[in-house]
Design a protein around this motif. Structure first.
Motif: not given
Length: 240
Positions: A8, A18, A22, A57, A59, A91, A93, A222, A230, A233
């Motif tokens: 992350v 996250h 996760l 990820i 964030p 990913w 967000t 998150e 999560h 994914w």
């Protein structure tokens, strides 16, 4: 035994949240599948930490700040390589969606550096200022096969939307951009100081897209305790 390391990006924003979801999702996914995969979730601040990751990820937070810190710390080019050359699962967000887009509108003077990879143009702060943030129950088609069919709690804070899927040049190849979810047309009503999204019509803003190994969502999963996205994914990552 297979090993899976998911990072992350921890330069700014909701990276701790996250990481927590996760790990919660991984516990459920690996217990259900009875997989012998070892799993590790790590904070990523350096190119060396990024190199350890099988997936990443990015964030929510302030996209210009994340971009600036990544550039100053020498992480921007390794991120671009991770996403666009190595094509590892990523990913983003909210701010992460902005950074993963090839184009962004409503940027600050002088623009901002993007990681790119998603062939879309996003509109930053589409719904307005922080005070105009809202929550809305989301029907997410890609979660239809999950055990819990209830709407997902969508948290929108100065959120972007995908305003255009860009056409590819003749020399460009690769997967098309998939629209994964839309937010129905809405009007805002204030209730106890909180903006509530109310469905107005069937039109809607694009709030989730996928292109190959890249996923982008406008909202903040998150900031809920719901780990379904999560978990979904992670299952996609395991299939790559």
């Amino acid at each position: 035994m297979m090993a899976l390391t998911v990072g992350v990006l921890a330069l700014q924003g909701g990276f701790v949240e996250h990481l927590n979801l996760l790990r919660k999702a991984a516990s459920a996914v690996f217990s259900q599948s009875k997989s012998d995969t070892s799993f590790e979730a790590i904070e990523v601040r350096t190119a060396e930490e990024l190199a350890r990751c099988d997936a990443l990820i990015i964030p929510g937070g302030e996209s210009t700040t994340i971009s600036f810190v990544a550039q100053q710390s020498g992480l921007l080019e390794p991120l671009r390589d991770f996403v666009k050359v190595q094509k590892k699962p990523v990913w983003g967000t909210c701010a992460g969606l902005i950074l993963l887009s090839n184009q962004a509108n409503a940027t600050k003077k002088g623009g901002q550096e993007l990681i790119g990879g998603l062939n879309v143009r996003v509109h930053r702060n589409h719904f307005g200022r922080q005070i105009e943030s809202f929550e809305a129950p989301l029907q997410l088609p890609f979660l239809a096969d999950e055990a819990d069919p209830s709407p997902f709690p969508g948290v929108f804070i100065r959120a972007p939307v995908v305003e255009e899927i860009l056409s590819k040049g003749e020399s460009e190849q690769g997967p098309k951009v998939e629209v994964m979810a839309k937010l129905p047309g809405r009007i805002n009503r204030m209730k106890s100081g909180v903006s509530q999204a109310v469905t107005k019509d069937d039109s809607g803003d694009i709030i989730a897209v996928r292109q190959g190994s890249i996923l982008g969502t406008s909202f903040h999963p998150e900031l809920t305790d719901d780990a379904r996205i999560h978990a979904w994914w992670l299952k996609q990552v395991l299939r790559v």
